[in-house]
Design a protein around this motif. Structure first.
Motif, short mmCIF file in Angstrom:
data_model
loop_
_atom_site.label_atom_id
_atom_site.label_comp_id
_atom_site.label_asym_id
_atom_site.label_seq_id
_atom_site.Cartn_x
_atom_site.Cartn_y
_atom_site.Cartn_z
N GLY F 47 -17.00 30.19 57.63
CA GLY F 47 -17.87 31.28 58.03
C GLY F 47 -17.97 31.37 59.54
O GLY F 47 -17.60 30.43 60.25
N HIS F 48 -18.48 32.50 60.02
CA HIS F 48 -18.70 32.69 61.45
C HIS F 48 -20.19 32.57 61.75
O HIS F 48 -21.03 32.96 60.94
CB HIS F 48 -18.16 34.04 61.91
N ILE F 49 -20.48 32.00 62.90
CA ILE F 49 -21.87 31.78 63.33
C ILE F 49 -22.11 32.64 64.56
O ILE F 49 -21.28 32.66 65.47
CB ILE F 49 -22.11 30.30 63.67
N TYR J 6 -12.42 24.33 72.30
CA TYR J 6 -13.53 24.20 71.38
C TYR J 6 -13.68 22.75 70.96
O TYR J 6 -12.70 22.01 70.93
CB TYR J 6 -13.29 25.06 70.12
N ARG J 7 -14.90 22.36 70.65
CA ARG J 7 -15.09 21.05 70.02
C ARG J 7 -15.51 21.26 68.59
O ARG J 7 -16.16 22.26 68.25
CB ARG J 7 -16.17 20.24 70.74
N VAL J 8 -15.14 20.33 67.72
CA VAL J 8 -15.50 20.41 66.31
C VAL J 8 -16.30 19.17 65.98
O VAL J 8 -15.85 18.05 66.24
CB VAL J 8 -14.24 20.46 65.43
N ILE J 27 -26.61 24.31 59.66
CA ILE J 27 -26.26 25.14 60.82
C ILE J 27 -27.49 25.32 61.73
O ILE J 27 -27.40 25.22 62.96
CB ILE J 27 -25.78 26.55 60.37
N SER J 31 -27.73 24.09 65.60
CA SER J 31 -27.86 25.08 66.68
C SER J 31 -29.01 24.74 67.63
O SER J 31 -29.15 25.36 68.68
CB SER J 31 -28.07 26.47 66.09
N LEU J 37 -22.23 27.81 69.14
CA LEU J 37 -21.65 27.57 67.80
C LEU J 37 -20.86 28.80 67.37
O LEU J 37 -21.35 29.92 67.49
CB LEU J 37 -22.76 27.31 66.79
N ASP J 38 -19.66 28.58 66.85
CA ASP J 38 -18.77 29.72 66.61
C ASP J 38 -18.34 29.84 65.14
O ASP J 38 -18.22 30.93 64.62
CB ASP J 38 -17.55 29.58 67.50
N TRP J 39 -18.07 28.72 64.46
CA TRP J 39 -17.64 28.80 63.07
C TRP J 39 -17.99 27.51 62.34
O TRP J 39 -18.28 26.49 62.96
CB TRP J 39 -16.15 29.08 62.96
N PHE J 40 -17.97 27.54 61.02
CA PHE J 40 -18.11 26.33 60.21
C PHE J 40 -17.08 26.35 59.10
O PHE J 40 -16.54 27.41 58.76
CB PHE J 40 -19.53 26.21 59.63
N VAL J 63 -18.25 21.97 62.22
CA VAL J 63 -18.85 23.05 62.98
C VAL J 63 -18.16 23.12 64.34
O VAL J 63 -18.08 22.12 65.05
CB VAL J 63 -20.36 22.82 63.18
N GLU L 10 -12.89 15.70 67.75
CA GLU L 10 -11.95 16.75 67.35
C GLU L 10 -12.12 17.95 68.29
O GLU L 10 -13.24 18.40 68.53
CB GLU L 10 -12.25 17.16 65.90
N ILE L 11 -11.01 18.45 68.80
CA ILE L 11 -11.05 19.62 69.68
C ILE L 11 -10.03 20.66 69.22
O ILE L 11 -9.15 20.38 68.41
CB ILE L 11 -10.76 19.25 71.15
N VAL L 12 -10.17 21.86 69.73
CA VAL L 12 -9.17 22.91 69.50
C VAL L 12 -8.75 23.43 70.86
O VAL L 12 -9.57 24.02 71.60
CB VAL L 12 -9.73 24.07 68.65
#
Lengths: 70, 70, 70, 70, 70, 70, 70, 70, 70, 70, 70, 70
Positions: F47-49, J6-8, J27, J31, J37-40, J63, L10-12
């Motif tokens: 999903g998108h946040i 991005y970091r996850v 989420i 937050s 925060l962009d996606w999960f 996330v 973890e990164i992107v």
């Protein structure tokens, strides 16, 4: 030679008889509507049981075929 | 119609003859003690080798069956 | 009894005829150069399609064999 | 405290209504025959479609329960 | 020799002491209610932490046993 | 009865509301162009946040449908 | 410095005693015939059970070693 | 805004030159027949070897595209 | 035509320069000792970092080659 | 536009009520301490059972969030 | 009771001595900077080999800890 | 020498240009805030497509770094 592109589609072939026949049935049916079929890869082997016997085998397959130059 | 629940149990069928026969042997034996067998799914295909020949095939399967209303 | 060590090697057996025969062909060929073959495990089932028919089955297998005491 | 052992069994809960209800239905039915249910883990979410609508959800779950000291 | 069928059940053995002991505890407990235990395969290694120390190891295992001819 | 072949296609259904609605939206849209939809299997839940809240759910699904005899 | 290439081979070490010893036994045996062993990675932990006790542990490992410049 | 649905199709792009070029070739060819391509995800990196050199790279990809409202 | 058997071996190619070069280096080195190399498949992409920069790429690959008739 | 990184991070959201609420709870909490925060992506669906009922759902999620230019 | 959220972080514990000690070393070090550690899950077992002996074990673990209410 | 512990994050990394550059961009950014970066492992290769062309590559990576003794 140009660099070809392939598409991969997923089918499930079935047979009341055997694994091999389920694979052949799926390929045969796919080849009626898709041209240039090139390879397959089995992804799942399942089946239905009826009254303690195998009613039919279901074999999931990825099937690859070459796209024509557009 | 009520919402059914299924149980899934794991078995290994064996045969000295072929993959298909190992699957059938396992299903046949399971159907002697489990009622309402509904489907199977192959999870593993292995075998033992003796003197350079396949001594027997071993096919791991999940087997699903419907639980009766309790 | 000493604690044995096994090696596992990966092969692809092929056959124009059936899955079972592709497995047997691979084991047979492997047994010509490897001694003490003990088990196999199928890791991949693929094949090539030619003119809408299965040209040959390709079965990837891990094959285990006992190392002799050195 | 002694070291406990757990068993894990696999079930499929179903519901015509929602994912959550399919999970609850499966747990509820399992708790009728298994004591000391402790946790579940969803392994598969599938469903059947009839006339373009979801006829029922099928949620595969592993369900863990504590074995009593024997 | 007839073609045997095996069942595979999943257990979680625990120990406050070590991985090896968690495996042994699970096998020992399973052997009290299941006959003809033949092999095990570790599927998961987890544990609980309490006050910065490992409170107990939890080792998930599949355990295979031969079904008697029925 | 002839041996049926199925095709499996992959879709992503979305919803700003819930997981269940994202699944239903995807199936509903797929049923507008594909006939004989038979089953689905969830492969991915993402999903998108946006601004710390879930903007929409995205549920990846495989959808199977029966191919008509050609 | 030249760019090295490594080979990875798969072995199964066994021990009647412990997981750690099964790993050590496999590495020890592999090091008798392979030079420049550099790392291992456990891929599978299994074992045989005899009379309700663990007869031996079997630990599958990938073992990497540097190829000499040819 | 309505809830969009996406389809995911699988392709294999090839190139005699590099991984990046195989990906670009596949996307380029797919965009000739599919509208609204939105994302790709690499699922497999393979290639053919001829006379000890890489003849061509083959990169399997899932490609997602938005379905138009019907 | 006889039914060919292939062996699959696993290597790790490295390069300080790029992914593509790590693949090519591994294939090149393997082709010095193995004949009839036919295909490769990337299984792992890793690398070492030194002082915040990539010191070398490490690409794990399965490499398949045809066994000669024995 | 610069190339973003991005970091996850991985979290487990819980709820006594539903899957959807467990996702939203996780989420929401994340937050509070992470910006952008962009996606999960859901990686695991589990839960605890107490007295035959689901005590709480546990949903594992990755996330992703954008790192600010440093 | 409020619905708790957990974070999961990944560490690699090492030891020259044993698997168990590598796990304990990693947990011990993590507990110096993270509060409320609750569980771990082993994701990878590797090690380095030096002169034919295991120089050190490396055990990859996910470690979960409860986030305090913010 | 003490037994070191590593953390894995973890990164992107992204790039409009190439896979290699996306990896390098991610590592470069991570090294601005994390010390002792030691290795990376690619877990996912994706990208966005805009108007039939790759807008940017997104490479998911695990990045490992040594924790300082505390």
């Amino acid at each position: 030679m140009t660099d070809r592109t392939y598409r991969v589609t997923e089918i499930v072939g079935t047979s009341g008889e055997s694994l091999d026949q389920a694979i052949r049935n799926g390929i045969m049916r796919a080849s009626q509507t898709l041209r240039h079929l090139d390879w397959f890869e089995v992804t799942e082997i399942r089946g239905h049981i009826d009254a303690g016997e195998i009613a039919h085998y279901q074999v999931g397959m990825k099937v690859g075929f070459r796209l024509e130059d557009s």
